[in-house]
Motif scaffolding. Structure first.
Motif, PDB file in Angstrom:
ATOM      1  N   ILE A 130       0.810  -1.226   0.000  1.00  0.00           N
ATOM      2  CA  ILE A 130       0.000   0.000   0.000  1.00  0.00           C
ATOM      3  C   ILE A 130       0.835   1.264   0.000  1.00  0.00           C
ATOM      4  CG2 ILE A 130      -1.960  -1.147   1.083  1.00  0.00           C
ATOM      5  CD1 ILE A 130      -1.272   0.412   3.684  1.00  0.00           C
ATOM      6  N   GLY A 131       2.131   1.143   0.266  1.00  0.00           N
ATOM      7  CA  GLY A 131       3.031   2.291   0.179  1.00  0.00           C
ATOM      8  C   GLY A 131       3.072   3.200   1.387  1.00  0.00           C
ATOM      9  N   ASP A 132       1.962   3.357   2.100  1.00  0.00           N
ATOM     10  CA  ASP A 132       1.891   4.305   3.211  1.00  0.00           C
ATOM     11  C   ASP A 132       1.024   3.708   4.311  1.00  0.00           C
ATOM     12  OD1 ASP A 132       1.543   6.448   4.946  1.00  0.00           O
ATOM     13  OD2 ASP A 132       0.766   7.820   3.419  1.00  0.00           O
ATOM     14  N   LEU A 133       1.626   3.438   5.460  1.00  0.00           N
ATOM     15  CA  LEU A 133       0.894   2.825   6.570  1.00  0.00           C
ATOM     16  C   LEU A 133      -0.218   3.715   7.114  1.00  0.00           C
ATOM     17  CD1 LEU A 133       3.769   1.044   8.518  1.00  0.00           C
ATOM     18  CD2 LEU A 133       2.025   0.001   7.042  1.00  0.00           C
ATOM     19  N   ASP A 134      -0.181   4.996   6.805  1.00  0.00           N
ATOM     20  CA  ASP A 134      -1.253   5.881   7.248  1.00  0.00           C
ATOM     21  C   ASP A 134      -2.568   5.588   6.527  1.00  0.00           C
ATOM     22  OD1 ASP A 134       0.167   7.370   9.227  1.00  0.00           O
ATOM     23  OD2 ASP A 134       1.268   8.289   7.578  1.00  0.00           O
ATOM     24  N   ARG A 135      -2.531   4.782   5.492  1.00  0.00           N
ATOM     25  CA  ARG A 135      -3.755   4.364   4.806  1.00  0.00           C
ATOM     26  C   ARG A 135      -4.524   3.300   5.583  1.00  0.00           C
ATOM     27  NH1 ARG A 135      -2.614   2.327  -0.850  1.00  0.00           N
ATOM     28  NH2 ARG A 135      -4.874   2.048  -0.748  1.00  0.00           N
ATOM     29  N   ILE A 136      -3.904   2.696   6.606  1.00  0.00           N
ATOM     30  CA  ILE A 136      -4.606   1.681   7.400  1.00  0.00           C
ATOM     31  C   ILE A 136      -5.750   2.346   8.152  1.00  0.00           C
ATOM     32  CG2 ILE A 136      -4.438   0.074   9.348  1.00  0.00           C
ATOM     33  CD1 ILE A 136      -1.504  -0.392   8.557  1.00  0.00           C
ATOM     34  N   THR A 137      -6.967   1.843   7.932  1.00  0.00           N
ATOM     35  CA  THR A 137      -8.114   2.357   8.675  1.00  0.00           C
ATOM     36  C   THR A 137      -8.475   1.438   9.833  1.00  0.00           C
ATOM     37  OG1 THR A 137      -9.673   1.277   7.169  1.00  0.00           O
ATOM     38  CG2 THR A 137      -9.082   3.572   6.687  1.00  0.00           C
ATOM     39  N   ARG A 138      -8.072   0.165   9.747  1.00  0.00           N
ATOM     40  CA  ARG A 138      -8.405  -0.776  10.805  1.00  0.00           C
ATOM     41  C   ARG A 138      -7.609  -2.054  10.648  1.00  0.00           C
ATOM     42  NH1 ARG A 138     -12.952  -1.274  14.492  1.00  0.00           N
ATOM     43  NH2 ARG A 138     -12.068  -2.693  16.007  1.00  0.00           N
ATOM     44  N   VAL A 139      -7.064  -2.553  11.743  1.00  0.00           N
ATOM     45  CA  VAL A 139      -6.599  -3.936  11.768  1.00  0.00           C
ATOM     46  C   VAL A 139      -7.853  -4.751  12.057  1.00  0.00           C
ATOM     47  CG1 VAL A 139      -5.142  -5.651  12.902  1.00  0.00           C
ATOM     48  CG2 VAL A 139      -4.286  -3.314  12.569  1.00  0.00           C
ATOM     49  N   VAL A 140      -8.252  -5.570  11.107  1.00  0.00           N
ATOM     50  CA  VAL A 140      -9.491  -6.317  11.233  1.00  0.00           C
ATOM     51  C   VAL A 140      -9.277  -7.574  12.062  1.00  0.00           C
ATOM     52  CG1 VAL A 140     -11.304  -7.541   9.955  1.00  0.00           C
ATOM     53  CG2 VAL A 140     -10.309  -5.422   9.024  1.00  0.00           C
ATOM     54  N   LYS A 141      -8.210  -8.312  11.757  1.00  0.00           N
ATOM     55  CA  LYS A 141      -7.971  -9.576  12.448  1.00  0.00           C
ATOM     56  C   LYS A 141      -6.493  -9.879  12.523  1.00  0.00           C
ATOM     57  CE  LYS A 141      -9.531 -14.205  13.128  1.00  0.00           C
ATOM     58  NZ  LYS A 141     -10.443 -15.256  12.803  1.00  0.00           N
ATOM     59  N   VAL A 142      -6.120 -10.473  13.638  1.00  0.00           N
ATOM     60  CA  VAL A 142      -4.783 -11.018  13.851  1.00  0.00           C
ATOM     61  C   VAL A 142      -4.952 -12.516  14.060  1.00  0.00           C
ATOM     62  CG1 VAL A 142      -2.824 -11.115  15.450  1.00  0.00           C
ATOM     63  CG2 VAL A 142      -3.865  -8.908  14.877  1.00  0.00           C
ATOM     64  N   VAL A 143      -4.147 -13.293  13.365  1.00  0.00           N
ATOM     65  CA  VAL A 143      -4.106 -14.731  13.595  1.00  0.00           C
ATOM     66  C   VAL A 143      -2.690 -15.054  14.051  1.00  0.00           C
ATOM     67  CG1 VAL A 143      -4.401 -17.038  12.618  1.00  0.00           C
ATOM     68  CG2 VAL A 143      -5.842 -15.140  11.815  1.00  0.00           C
ATOM     69  N   GLY A 144      -2.596 -15.652  15.228  1.00  0.00           N
ATOM     70  CA  GLY A 144      -1.292 -15.986  15.774  1.00  0.00           C
ATOM     71  C   GLY A 144      -1.164 -17.474  16.007  1.00  0.00           C
ATOM     72  N   PHE A 145      -0.016 -18.005  15.619  1.00  0.00           N
ATOM     73  CA  PHE A 145       0.289 -19.422  15.812  1.00  0.00           C
ATOM     74  C   PHE A 145       1.464 -19.519  16.777  1.00  0.00           C
ATOM     75  CE2 PHE A 145      -1.392 -18.827  11.553  1.00  0.00           C
ATOM     76  CZ  PHE A 145      -2.443 -19.736  11.535  1.00  0.00           C
ATOM     77  N   VAL A 146       1.346 -20.389  17.757  1.00  0.00           N
ATOM     78  CA  VAL A 146       2.383 -20.555  18.764  1.00  0.00           C
ATOM     79  C   VAL A 146       2.843 -22.013  18.738  1.00  0.00           C
ATOM     80  CG1 VAL A 146       2.967 -20.354  21.212  1.00  0.00           C
ATOM     81  CG2 VAL A 146       1.302 -18.769  20.180  1.00  0.00           C
ATOM     82  N   ALA A 147       4.110 -22.238  18.418  1.00  0.00           N
ATOM     83  CA  ALA A 147       4.678 -23.584  18.494  1.00  0.00           C
ATOM     84  C   ALA A 147       4.754 -23.931  19.973  1.00  0.00           C
ATOM     85  CB  ALA A 147       6.050 -23.627  17.837  1.00  0.00           C
ATOM     86  N   SER A 148       3.911 -24.850  20.395  1.00  0.00           N
ATOM     87  CA  SER A 148       3.680 -25.065  21.821  1.00  0.00           C
ATOM     88  C   SER A 148       4.133 -26.428  22.306  1.00  0.00           C
ATOM     89  CB  SER A 148       2.179 -24.932  22.111  1.00  0.00           C
ATOM     90  OG  SER A 148       1.687 -23.675  21.731  1.00  0.00           O
TER      91      SER A 148
END
Length: 157
Positions: free
Chosen positions: A84-102
């Motif tokens: 997107i070239g410019d992080l100021d264009r982010i209007t919302r982080v919709v979802k984070v998916v995190g994986f943990v080697a457990s």
């Protein structure tokens, strides 16, 4: 009154937006479709290398894994910027998916992925508040302890 940019906020936190991590297989770091950017899973690379490897709960402490998850989130923001070239264009982080080697007995995956979630909120404020999944897995690529991917909504150019 001037508004602080996302990259100025990153610098204020003492962080540096890294170069986009090179893919370790056949994929691209991020793809935009419509007003959404989807990142590939980002490992906690720093200068092209993993700081540590192994399972959280046996080889890696929760606090260290949370810090690594924050590194993954920063790498994911770099991937977003690459499309997107410019992080100021982010209007919302919709979802984070995190994986943990457990380790098989480890059950604090949400605490680990808080490292990513908290950093995104520190950087983006209300725009960084998101839905999330925190999943324990047997192993991750290159024996990384954690991996994070983002879905973000962006404003038009």
């Amino acid at each position: 009154m001037t508004t602080q940019t996302v990259e100025e906020r990153i610098a204020e936190l003492g962080l540096t937006l890294p170069a986009v991590a090179a893919p370790v297989a056949s994929y691209v770091p991020a793809v935009q479709t419509g007003s959404y950017v989807y990142t590939a899973g980002q490992l906690p690379f720093v200068d092209g290398a993993l700081e540590t490897t192994g399972k959280v709960g046996s080889d890696v402490e929760v606090e260290d894994a949370a810090r690594l998850a924050a590194t993954c989130a920063l790498n994911a923001l770099a991937a977003v910027k690459s499309v997107i070239g410019d992080l100021d264009r982010i209007t919302r982080v919709v979802k984070v998916v995190g994986f943990v080697a457990s380790d098989p007995s480890f059950t604090l995956q949400p605490h680990v992925i808080n490292g990513a979630s908290n950093l995104l909120t520190e950087i983006l404020g209300d725009r960084g508040v998101h839905a999330r999944s925190a999943v324990g897995v047997a192993v991750l690529p290159l024996d990384a302890p954690v991996e994070v991917e983002l879905i973000v909504e962006v404003a038009g150019e």
